[in-house]
Write an enzyme that holds these catalytic residues in place. Structure first.
Site, PDB file in Angstrom:
ATOM      1  CB  CYS A 189      17.242  -9.795 -35.598  1.00 20.20           C
ATOM      2  SG  CYS A 189      17.457 -10.521 -33.954  1.00 20.20           S
ATOM      3  CB  CYS A 205      19.365  -6.213 -36.777  1.00 20.96           C
ATOM      4  SG  CYS A 205      20.883  -5.594 -36.019  1.00 20.96           S
TER       5      CYS A 205
HETATM    6  N1  SAH Z   1      21.852  -8.154 -29.426  1.00 23.62           N
HETATM    7  C1  SAH Z   1      21.363  -7.232 -28.430  1.00 23.62           C
HETATM    8  C2  SAH Z   1      22.046  -5.904 -28.529  1.00 23.62           C
HETATM    9  C3  SAH Z   1      21.685  -5.088 -29.756  1.00 23.62           C
HETATM   10  S1  SAH Z   1      20.810  -3.717 -29.198  1.00 23.62           S
HETATM   11  C4  SAH Z   1      19.867  -7.137 -28.538  1.00 23.62           C
HETATM   12  O1  SAH Z   1      19.308  -7.692 -29.461  1.00 23.62           O
HETATM   13  O2  SAH Z   1      19.248  -6.556 -27.671  1.00 23.62           O
HETATM   14  C5  SAH Z   1      20.174  -3.054 -30.604  1.00 23.62           C
HETATM   15  C6  SAH Z   1      18.684  -2.851 -30.475  1.00 23.62           C
HETATM   16  O3  SAH Z   1      18.217  -2.309 -31.708  1.00 23.62           O
HETATM   17  C7  SAH Z   1      17.944  -4.172 -30.296  1.00 23.62           C
HETATM   18  O4  SAH Z   1      16.785  -3.987 -29.542  1.00 23.62           O
HETATM   19  C8  SAH Z   1      17.600  -4.496 -31.732  1.00 23.62           C
HETATM   20  O5  SAH Z   1      16.585  -5.436 -31.826  1.00 23.62           O
HETATM   21  C9  SAH Z   1      17.208  -3.135 -32.242  1.00 23.62           C
HETATM   22  N2  SAH Z   1      17.233  -3.047 -33.690  1.00 23.62           N
HETATM   23  C10 SAH Z   1      17.879  -3.848 -34.558  1.00 23.62           C
HETATM   24  N3  SAH Z   1      17.653  -3.447 -35.823  1.00 23.62           N
HETATM   25  C11 SAH Z   1      16.877  -2.367 -35.747  1.00 23.62           C
HETATM   26  C12 SAH Z   1      16.323  -1.488 -36.726  1.00 23.62           C
HETATM   27  N4  SAH Z   1      16.551  -1.672 -38.033  1.00 23.62           N
HETATM   28  N5  SAH Z   1      15.581  -0.460 -36.288  1.00 23.62           N
HETATM   29  C13 SAH Z   1      15.359  -0.263 -34.975  1.00 23.62           C
HETATM   30  N6  SAH Z   1      15.860  -1.047 -34.018  1.00 23.62           N
HETATM   31  C14 SAH Z   1      16.598  -2.094 -34.399  1.00 23.62           C
END
Ligand code: SAH
Length: 368
Positions: free
Chosen positions: A133, A136
């Site tokens: 993603c 992230c």
């Molecule tokens: N892979 C799993 C677990 C990670 S949870 C998942 O995608 O759900 C981490 C959460 O934070 C996920 O919802 C992810 O999409 C979100 N996330 C990732 N990068 C982020 C960012 N820069 N700011 C806020 N949320 C973010």
């Protein structure tokens, strides 16, 4: 291993998993393995009581086990899995991020968050992540490997031990909640994640005795795995990282969407809600001018209306090299208002740990 935009790693490399650890075994398996290793089976009970019941990883405290036996047990069943590289804290010490080095040199992170009414451990299920993603930080480093069940559980135990010893600001405490929201995609490491969860919820001395309902599995939306999880007969909380209500945008924000479309992800979520009776959380990171438009709020509201669901909006946390920022407070408020107008309950997640790169999406596990 760096990924190209949109590239996915669905299966982790086999190499690098640690040796089996006491925590990987059920109590019955522990007894059998001890007997096989020439250690009386009742010692498995005793060590388990120390490990899970008293949260003691210090064999000098195990007064019911002779030193020589304790050494033998440590050598055969308690390989060192996690070595702390550093601890960072904020919120007056009530948020603590730990960077761990694993036996093969991989780094992962966990975050302890103490609130007035609960203490949550946010843990990693993989070293890195293959889901790529773009907003992230974890996704940017690619996937190194899956964690073993014991490596997952030990992150929680480390927090539990620190709390028991009164090392966390606020005094002695217990881990009440666990969220699989650290590094990695837990459902891409399904068996080991489930193994870890079983150990977390089993009562002492087999496991840690945390309530199943207080454990959240967060997924990018691996539909077949969500459906499999629905059949486990466990009342886990499921969180789905949606981030966009339309496939066009979600294909770019959450690349696995090119395989599992929004409609299919949501249908799997409703199957999960029906099977477990539990309200599903939809996670939606609000990104300025990308996914925070009023029409997207309305579309999302329509898709979720009447379902057993709750929306968790996450103000986008900054990550290195990212061009995106969090939405304006005004747009965020309007997004909330529109969702609520469809009868959908919404909360905006706090940005705990942001100063220490410990908030959602910021876990990159770098040494310095
Ligand atoms: N892979 C799993 C677990 C990670 S949870 C998942 O995608 O759900 C981490 C959460 O934070 C996920 O919802 C992810 O999409 C979100 N996330 C990732 N990068 C982020 C960012 N820069 N700011 C806020 N949320 C973010």
């Amino acid at each position: 291993m760096k990924l190209q935009p949109g590239e996915l790693i669905l299966t982790a490399p086999k190499k690098g998993l640690p040796p089996k650890h006491l925590v990987d075994y059920s109590l019955a398996e522990r007894k059998a393995a001890f007997a096989e290793a020439g250690i009386p089976a009742y010692r498995a009970d005793q060590v388990s009581r120390h490990w899970f019941g008293h949260l003691s990883d210090d064999s000098t405290e195990w007064t019911d086990i002779p030193d020589a036996t304790a050494s033998d047990i440590k050598e055969k069943f308690l390989p060192n899995l996690l070595t702390p590289v550093r601890n960072l804290d904020c919120d007056n010490g009530t948020t603590v991020k730990t960077v761990w080095r694993l036996h093969d040199g991989s780094l992962v992170e966990s975050v302890l968050m103490r609130y007035p009414e609960r203490i949550t451990m946010c843990i990693s299920s993989q070293a890195g992540c293959g889901m790529n993603c773009p907003f992230c930080a974890t996704g940017q480093g690619g996937l190194t490997r899956n964690l073993s069940s014991a490596e997952i559980v030990e992150q929680v135990l480390a927090g539990a031990r620190a709390l028991k010893r009164g090392e966390v600001a606020g005094g002695e405490g217990r881990v009440s909640n666990v969220v699989f929201m650290g590094m990695g995609e837990p459902l891409a490491n399904y068996e080991r994640t489930l193994g870890a969860i079983r150990r977390l919820v089993q009562p002492n001395p087999e496991g840690l005795g945390i309530s199943t309902r207080s454990i959240t599995v967060s997924t990018v939306g691996l539909v077949p795995k969500i459906l499999q999880l629905a059949k486990e007969g466990m009342q886990l909380r499921l969180a789905v990282s949606l981030h966009a209500p339309d496939d066009e945008l979600r294909d770019t924000l959450v690349p696995i969407n090119t395989r599992h479309k929004v409609k299919d992800v949501l249908n799997a979520a409703w199957t999960y809600a029906e099977a477990t009776g539990r309200r599903v959380s939809i996670e939606y990171a609000l990104i300025k001018d990308i996914n925070d438009q009023a029409w997207r709020a309305d579309l999302l509201g329509q898709m979720l209306a009447g379902k057993l669901v709750h929306v968790n909006l996450i103000p986008l946390n900054p990550t290195p090299g990212s061009i995106w920022t969090a939405s304006n407070p005004r747009d965020e408020k309007e997004f909330v208002r529109r969702l609520e107008s469809h009868g959908v309950t919404v909360t905006v997640r706090d940005t705990r740990g942001r100063e220490i790169d410990g908030a959602c999406g910021q876990l990159a596990a770098v040494e310095k």
